[in-house]
Design a protein around this motif. Structure first.
Motif, mmCIF file in Angstrom:
data_model
loop_
_atom_site.group_PDB
_atom_site.id
_atom_site.type_symbol
_atom_site.label_atom_id
_atom_site.label_comp_id
_atom_site.label_asym_id
_atom_site.label_seq_id
_atom_site.Cartn_x
_atom_site.Cartn_y
_atom_site.Cartn_z
ATOM 1 N N TRP A 1 8.840 16.986 -7.761
ATOM 2 C CA TRP A 1 9.863 18.035 -7.737
ATOM 3 C C TRP A 1 11.161 17.517 -7.125
ATOM 4 N N GLU A 2 11.056 16.635 -6.140
ATOM 5 C CA GLU A 2 12.275 16.066 -5.558
ATOM 6 C C GLU A 2 13.098 15.347 -6.623
ATOM 7 N N PHE A 3 12.408 14.708 -7.563
ATOM 8 C CA PHE A 3 13.128 14.046 -8.652
ATOM 9 C C PHE A 3 13.818 15.075 -9.533
ATOM 10 N N ILE A 4 13.106 16.118 -9.938
ATOM 11 C CA ILE A 4 13.712 17.160 -10.784
ATOM 12 C C ILE A 4 14.870 17.826 -10.062
ATOM 13 N N ALA A 5 14.721 18.027 -8.751
ATOM 14 C CA ALA A 5 15.763 18.699 -7.968
ATOM 15 C C ALA A 5 17.073 17.936 -7.977
ATOM 16 N N GLN A 6 17.024 16.617 -8.218
ATOM 17 C CA GLN A 6 18.261 15.840 -8.308
ATOM 18 C C GLN A 6 19.177 16.401 -9.399
ATOM 19 N N THR B 1 16.655 5.521 -3.517
ATOM 20 C CA THR B 1 16.800 6.403 -2.346
ATOM 21 C C THR B 1 15.477 6.930 -1.800
ATOM 22 N N HIS B 2 14.358 6.622 -2.452
ATOM 23 C CA HIS B 2 13.053 7.109 -1.989
ATOM 24 C C HIS B 2 12.145 5.915 -1.691
ATOM 25 N N GLU B 3 12.233 5.447 -0.481
ATOM 26 C CA GLU B 3 11.428 4.295 -0.086
ATOM 27 C C GLU B 3 9.951 4.640 -0.169
ATOM 28 N N GLY B 4 9.185 3.729 -0.747
ATOM 29 C CA GLY B 4 7.749 3.950 -0.867
ATOM 30 C C GLY B 4 7.338 4.632 -2.142
ATOM 31 N N TYR B 5 8.303 5.031 -2.976
ATOM 32 C CA TYR B 5 7.989 5.679 -4.252
ATOM 33 C C TYR B 5 8.755 4.985 -5.376
ATOM 34 N N ARG B 6 8.148 4.985 -6.525
ATOM 35 C CA ARG B 6 8.811 4.406 -7.692
ATOM 36 C C ARG B 6 8.380 5.178 -8.939
ATOM 37 N N ARG C 1 0.817 -1.207 0.000
ATOM 38 C CA ARG C 1 0.000 0.000 0.000
ATOM 39 C C ARG C 1 0.853 1.260 0.000
ATOM 40 N N LYS C 2 2.032 1.221 0.601
ATOM 41 C CA LYS C 2 2.862 2.406 0.733
ATOM 42 C C LYS C 2 3.619 2.760 -0.549
ATOM 43 N N THR C 3 3.753 1.815 -1.474
ATOM 44 C CA THR C 3 4.491 2.086 -2.698
ATOM 45 C C THR C 3 3.638 2.916 -3.658
ATOM 46 N N VAL C 4 4.083 4.128 -3.912
ATOM 47 C CA VAL C 4 3.381 5.032 -4.818
ATOM 48 C C VAL C 4 4.120 5.064 -6.146
ATOM 49 N N SER C 5 3.412 4.763 -7.201
ATOM 50 C CA SER C 5 4.022 4.742 -8.535
ATOM 51 C C SER C 5 3.767 6.065 -9.253
ATOM 52 N N LEU C 6 4.842 6.625 -9.806
ATOM 53 C CA LEU C 6 4.750 7.833 -10.620
ATOM 54 C C LEU C 6 5.155 7.477 -12.049
ATOM 55 N N LEU D 1 18.710 10.163 -17.943
ATOM 56 C CA LEU D 1 17.397 10.136 -17.301
ATOM 57 C C LEU D 1 17.168 8.802 -16.599
ATOM 58 N N THR D 2 17.498 7.707 -17.276
ATOM 59 C CA THR D 2 17.331 6.382 -16.689
ATOM 60 C C THR D 2 18.164 6.230 -15.423
ATOM 61 N N GLU D 3 19.397 6.726 -15.447
ATOM 62 C CA GLU D 3 20.263 6.631 -14.276
ATOM 63 C C GLU D 3 19.667 7.378 -13.089
ATOM 64 N N GLN D 4 19.124 8.558 -13.342
ATOM 65 C CA GLN D 4 18.568 9.344 -12.239
ATOM 66 C C GLN D 4 17.255 8.759 -11.732
ATOM 67 N N VAL D 5 16.487 8.125 -12.600
ATOM 68 C CA VAL D 5 15.281 7.428 -12.163
ATOM 69 C C VAL D 5 15.663 6.257 -11.261
ATOM 70 N N ASN D 6 16.673 5.514 -11.653
ATOM 71 C CA ASN D 6 17.133 4.393 -10.822
ATOM 72 C C ASN D 6 17.631 4.880 -9.463
ATOM 73 N N LEU D 7 18.365 5.997 -9.458
ATOM 74 C CA LEU D 7 18.850 6.566 -8.197
ATOM 75 C C LEU D 7 17.680 6.987 -7.313
ATOM 76 N N PHE D 8 16.685 7.626 -7.917
ATOM 77 C CA PHE D 8 15.511 8.057 -7.159
ATOM 78 C C PHE D 8 14.809 6.851 -6.547
ATOM 79 N N ASN D 9 14.613 5.804 -7.331
ATOM 80 C CA ASN D 9 13.911 4.615 -6.835
ATOM 81 C C ASN D 9 14.672 3.938 -5.704
#
Length: 438
Positions: free
Chosen positions: A308-313, A55-60, A29-34, A45-53
């Motif tokens: 925005w946290e993703f873009i801020a990376q 380092t951000h528990e509960g989001y993908r 339930r806690k995993t939010v998909s964007l 872009l792919t590298e930063q998406v992988n990094l975000f996934n």
């Protein structure tokens, strides 16, 4: 006794189920998909998406690739806009190299000024970001940028920092015999060079108007028509020699790396270099091109803050300092670090133990020896910073409109239609196209 022995086992099983199942359901339930829609593929872009996934528990974030070319991109953009308007669509968008400012009309994406820090104008090059403003807002942000400009010899162009199309025509007509505009000059190429870097000056997307019937645009067509239809290249043709011997009026300079600024002075082999840019009616003619990543947040995303946290990376010093490639950084402090390092002479040791200087960049010419750059001079650093600080034209163009102009201009170049006929047709087709996208 048997029942008493079974009870601990039964309660243990119940406790085991209670301790595992709810936890697993909770994690799910806690995993939010964007969803991130990207116009074209990007390793960065792919590298930063992988990094975000990671380092951000509960989001993908999941990437949805829109493979397209200049022919079908408008249909895909419009389809995406309709989805957003209907309350669907992705959370994030990467317009990539297909970005044009008119994609942000209609407020389909969030104004990112609301997410930037209060002191963003001192952190980033504010004029670069302001060139991406639409109706006073920043609805898409590049992670880096490049510059396009024209440079030349001071003894040919004078001590000017900009020029109009009329001045460009006059100086070209008064040039010495044997001097060309630049290697590769043809009717279509000259028009394309000027238009692809200055077309936005003829369009007011917010008002749904354009001015391809102006005297300035007429002059551009007339000027372009003075050049040959096609190149005539001989066996001894050498752009490098033409530049070095002062046989060209202009040196086209695309700057996507700090060392690219070294090209003009070292290729033209003169200290007296001026950057006049592309012809403009006012201001400076250095054009800002977005990087291959231009990011936005969908207006109807339910996860705007985490988006925005993703873009801020991409805007953080870690990325701008170490990961940014094929473009200049938005951050002022990153540029300072790069220029400081570029001024140093670095060395390596060869097989014989002898120190040899490291080549930091090269200016290449097909079939000819490249010009090696070992360090940047202070004057070159200062010139780069001047170009960045004075740049204001956004060179991200709508290629559908660009091809409309080129298609109609060819009729004038071929002598099939008069100047007025072609200008009238371009203005009518362009006006209809721009009005539809207001």
């Amino acid at each position: 006794m048997r029942k008493l022995r079974k009870l601990p086992l039964l309660w243990g099983l119940i406790l085991l189920l209670c301790s595992c199942s709810p936890g697993e359901e909770s994690t799910s339930r806690k995993t939010v998909s964007l969803t991130l829609v990207s116009f074209g593929r990007s390793r960065e872009l792919t590298e930063q998406v992988n990094l975000f996934n990671e380092t951000h528990e509960g989001y993908r974030i999941d990437i949805e690739i829109y493979e397209l070319d200049d022919v079908d991109k408008d249909d895909r953009i419009e389809r995406l806009q309709r989805e957003i308007a209907a309350g669907r669509g992705p959370d994030l968008i990467n317009y990539g190299s297909h970005y044009a400012s008119n994609y942000c009309l209609g407020y389909y994406t969030e104004n990112l000024l609301n997410y930037l820090p209060e002191d963003w104008q001192s952190i980033y090059y504010s004029n670069i970001l302001e060139s991406f403003f639409v109706n006073g807002g920043l609805y898409a942000i590049p992670v880096g940028f490049s510059l396009s400009t024209f440079a030349g010899r001071k003894d040919m162009l004078g001590n000017r920092q900009s020029w109009s199309i009329q001045e460009m025509m006059r100086i070209y007509m008064e040039r010495e015999e044997g001097v060309i505009l630049y290697p590769g000059e043809t009717k279509v190429d000259v028009l394309g060079q000027i238009l692809s870097n200055n077309m936005e000056s003829f369009i007011e997307w917010e008002e749904g108007e354009c001015s391809f019937d102006s005297e300035e645009f007429r002059d551009i067509l007339v000027f372009s028509n003075t050049f040959p239809d096609m190149l005539r290249i001989t066996e001894d043709y050498s752009p490098k020699t033409l530049f070095a011997e002062g046989k060209t009026l202009l040196y086209p300079n695309s700057i996507s790396d700090i060392y690219d600024i070294c090209g003009a002075g070292r290729v033209l082999t003169t200290d007296g270099v001026v950057y006049v840019g592309f012809p403009v009616s006012e201001g400076y003619g250095t054009v800002i091109q977005p990087s291959s990543l231009v990011l936005a947040i969908s207006a109807n995303s339910r996860h705007k803050d985490i988006s925005w946290e993703f873009i801020a990376q991409f805007l953080a010093s870690g990325y701008q300092d170490e990961k940014l490639s094929r473009c200049l950084p938005l951050r002022r402090d990153t540029m300072e670090h790069l220029l400081e390092e570029a001024g140093n002479m670095d060395y390596t040791v060869d097989a014989d133990g002898k120190e040899i200087p490291l080549v930091k960049s090269e200016i290449g010419f097909e079939g000819e020896e490249s010009i090696k750059i070992y360090r940047m001079e202070e004057e070159e650093k200062e010139q780069l910073l001047r170009l960045i600080d004075t740049a204001g034209l956004n060179g991200a163009i709508d290629y559908t409109l660009y091809y409309i102009v080129l298609e109609e201009a060819k009729s004038y170049f071929a002598g099939d239609k008069s100047l007025e006929e072609v200008v009238d047709m371009i203005q009518r087709r362009a006006s209809l196209y721009v009005a539809e996208r207001q």
